[in-house]
Design a protein around this motif. Sequence first.
Motif, mmCIF file in Angstrom:
data_model
loop_
_atom_site.group_PDB
_atom_site.id
_atom_site.type_symbol
_atom_site.label_atom_id
_atom_site.label_comp_id
_atom_site.label_asym_id
_atom_site.label_seq_id
_atom_site.Cartn_x
_atom_site.Cartn_y
_atom_site.Cartn_z
ATOM 1 N N ALA A 107 0.785 -1.389 0.053
ATOM 2 C CA ALA A 107 0.025 -0.112 -0.054
ATOM 3 C C ALA A 107 0.762 1.292 0.027
ATOM 4 C CB ALA A 107 -1.007 -0.153 1.192
ATOM 5 N N ASN A 108 1.919 1.373 0.788
ATOM 6 C CA ASN A 108 2.882 2.306 0.778
ATOM 7 C C ASN A 108 3.544 2.728 -0.473
ATOM 8 O OD1 ASN A 108 2.456 2.782 3.564
ATOM 9 N ND2 ASN A 108 4.179 1.556 4.273
ATOM 10 N N TYR A 109 3.944 1.480 -1.158
ATOM 11 C CA TYR A 109 4.336 1.678 -2.471
ATOM 12 C C TYR A 109 3.388 2.037 -3.599
ATOM 13 C CZ TYR A 109 6.960 0.669 -6.714
ATOM 14 O OH TYR A 109 7.356 0.959 -8.219
ATOM 15 N N LEU A 110 2.335 1.513 -3.480
ATOM 16 C CA LEU A 110 1.200 1.954 -4.419
ATOM 17 C C LEU A 110 0.797 3.425 -4.344
ATOM 18 C CD1 LEU A 110 -0.542 -1.343 -4.541
ATOM 19 C CD2 LEU A 110 0.728 -0.596 -6.505
ATOM 20 N N ARG A 111 0.818 3.954 -3.169
ATOM 21 C CA ARG A 111 0.059 4.924 -2.754
ATOM 22 C C ARG A 111 1.407 6.381 -3.461
ATOM 23 N NH1 ARG A 111 -0.823 3.841 2.316
ATOM 24 N NH2 ARG A 111 0.922 4.768 3.119
ATOM 25 N N SER A 112 2.617 5.932 -3.364
ATOM 26 C CA SER A 112 3.492 6.752 -3.734
ATOM 27 C C SER A 112 3.721 6.594 -5.342
ATOM 28 C CB SER A 112 4.928 6.389 -2.955
ATOM 29 O OG SER A 112 5.333 5.330 -2.975
ATOM 30 N N HIS A 113 3.317 5.449 -5.763
ATOM 31 C CA HIS A 113 3.629 5.165 -7.257
ATOM 32 C C HIS A 113 2.189 5.404 -7.889
ATOM 33 C CE1 HIS A 113 7.429 4.133 -5.605
ATOM 34 N NE2 HIS A 113 7.927 4.743 -6.885
ATOM 35 N N PRO A 114 1.413 6.125 -7.964
ATOM 36 C CA PRO A 114 -0.031 6.042 -8.484
ATOM 37 C C PRO A 114 -0.243 5.625 -9.950
ATOM 38 C CG PRO A 114 0.498 8.571 -8.324
ATOM 39 C CD PRO A 114 1.647 7.455 -7.807
ATOM 40 N N GLN A 115 1.047 5.720 -10.812
ATOM 41 C CA GLN A 115 0.856 5.221 -12.065
ATOM 42 C C GLN A 115 0.956 3.645 -11.922
ATOM 43 O OE1 GLN A 115 3.353 6.549 -10.565
ATOM 44 N NE2 GLN A 115 5.179 5.383 -11.341
ATOM 45 N N THR A 116 1.325 2.962 -10.983
ATOM 46 C CA THR A 116 1.665 1.647 -11.006
ATOM 47 C C THR A 116 0.348 0.629 -10.853
ATOM 48 O OG1 THR A 116 3.862 2.082 -9.975
ATOM 49 C CG2 THR A 116 2.918 -0.147 -9.716
ATOM 50 N N MET A 117 0.149 -0.129 -11.605
ATOM 51 C CA MET A 117 -0.855 -1.096 -11.407
ATOM 52 C C MET A 117 -0.362 -2.544 -11.062
ATOM 53 S SD MET A 117 -3.636 0.236 -13.067
ATOM 54 C CE MET A 117 -4.346 -0.937 -13.807
ATOM 55 N N VAL A 118 -1.470 -3.117 -10.286
ATOM 56 C CA VAL A 118 -1.061 -4.611 -9.863
ATOM 57 C C VAL A 118 -2.278 -5.360 -10.134
ATOM 58 C CG1 VAL A 118 0.414 -3.792 -7.858
ATOM 59 C CG2 VAL A 118 -2.162 -4.102 -7.694
ATOM 60 N N VAL A 119 -2.022 -6.779 -10.140
ATOM 61 C CA VAL A 119 -3.066 -7.724 -10.362
ATOM 62 C C VAL A 119 -3.148 -8.565 -9.262
ATOM 63 C CG1 VAL A 119 -3.785 -9.961 -11.666
ATOM 64 C CG2 VAL A 119 -3.006 -7.941 -12.719
ATOM 65 N N LEU A 120 -4.309 -8.752 -8.337
ATOM 66 C CA LEU A 120 -4.213 -9.483 -7.337
ATOM 67 C C LEU A 120 -4.989 -10.906 -7.667
ATOM 68 C CD1 LEU A 120 -5.831 -6.702 -5.050
ATOM 69 C CD2 LEU A 120 -3.495 -7.324 -5.274
ATOM 70 N N GLY A 173 -5.463 3.671 1.389
ATOM 71 C CA GLY A 173 -5.353 4.978 0.675
ATOM 72 C C GLY A 173 -4.890 4.559 -0.885
ATOM 73 N N VAL A 174 -4.947 3.232 -1.278
ATOM 74 C CA VAL A 174 -4.532 3.052 -2.746
ATOM 75 C C VAL A 174 -5.758 3.232 -3.571
ATOM 76 C CG1 VAL A 174 -3.728 1.115 -4.545
ATOM 77 C CG2 VAL A 174 -3.041 1.532 -1.978
ATOM 78 N N ASN A 175 -5.741 3.899 -4.609
ATOM 79 C CA ASN A 175 -6.665 4.007 -5.797
ATOM 80 C C ASN A 175 -7.202 2.694 -6.255
ATOM 81 O OD1 ASN A 175 -8.150 4.690 -7.954
ATOM 82 N ND2 ASN A 175 -6.602 6.314 -8.608
ATOM 83 N N PRO A 176 -8.412 2.396 -6.135
ATOM 84 C CA PRO A 176 -8.846 1.208 -6.610
ATOM 85 C C PRO A 176 -8.408 1.003 -8.215
ATOM 86 C CG PRO A 176 -10.801 2.784 -6.077
ATOM 87 C CD PRO A 176 -9.603 3.281 -5.640
ATOM 88 N N GLN A 177 -8.415 2.074 -8.965
ATOM 89 C CA GLN A 177 -8.131 1.752 -10.546
ATOM 90 C C GLN A 177 -6.891 1.351 -10.553
ATOM 91 O OE1 GLN A 177 -10.500 2.397 -12.453
ATOM 92 N NE2 GLN A 177 -11.815 2.571 -10.814
#
Length: 197
Positions: free
Chosen positions: A116-129, A161-165
């Motif tokens: 979550a910390n990483y994804l919040r600081s890198h809002p252009q990064t996408m992940v697959v769960l 705080g991670v964007n669901p998109q």
Amino acid sequence: MNFKAGLGCLVLSLALFGCSKPYELENADAGAVAGDVGMVNSTGLYGANPYQSAGAFGINSNYTGNSGLGDFYQDPMYGVNVIGGPSGTERDRVVYFAFDSSNIDSRSENVIREHANYLRSHPQTMVVLEGHTDERGTREYNIGLGERRAYSVKSYLQAAGVNPQQMRVLSYGEERPAVWGTDELSYAKNRRVVIIY
């Protein structure tokens, strides 16, 4: 009349092909079929590893497959000193679950928090769960359980705080085990969500 007979044969052939087993064990290790906890082989149970490609769903992925994935369940360092993001180790990208559960435990919370910390600081990064289960239960139930597990991780990330998109959910159910075996330790290693960058 020949057209109808040909069409009937075509429909019958398609129906029989659709009912065939898509994941039949043709050349798998006999030990793996007998319940060996080790991996089947380097190409995976279902052929070549799909994670070796350019990325899942067009997302640039550096995930190197499931070689050894699942060995972290008993690791006392699991959930300790986690590195979030694509530079994390395989251990840092796996979230484990209890039997028939989609609840996140405290060790797994540490893993998710760092991502979550990483994804919040890198809002252009996408992940697959990717949600996974052990082999117990029907295929349909396990697909649903894998999806609930992946959505559980997504909800936790979103609450942090991670964007669901930035997140996609995918469930494989029992189809892609981390290890092959029919004992409780193997089942525990297969009940997981893998975070793919």
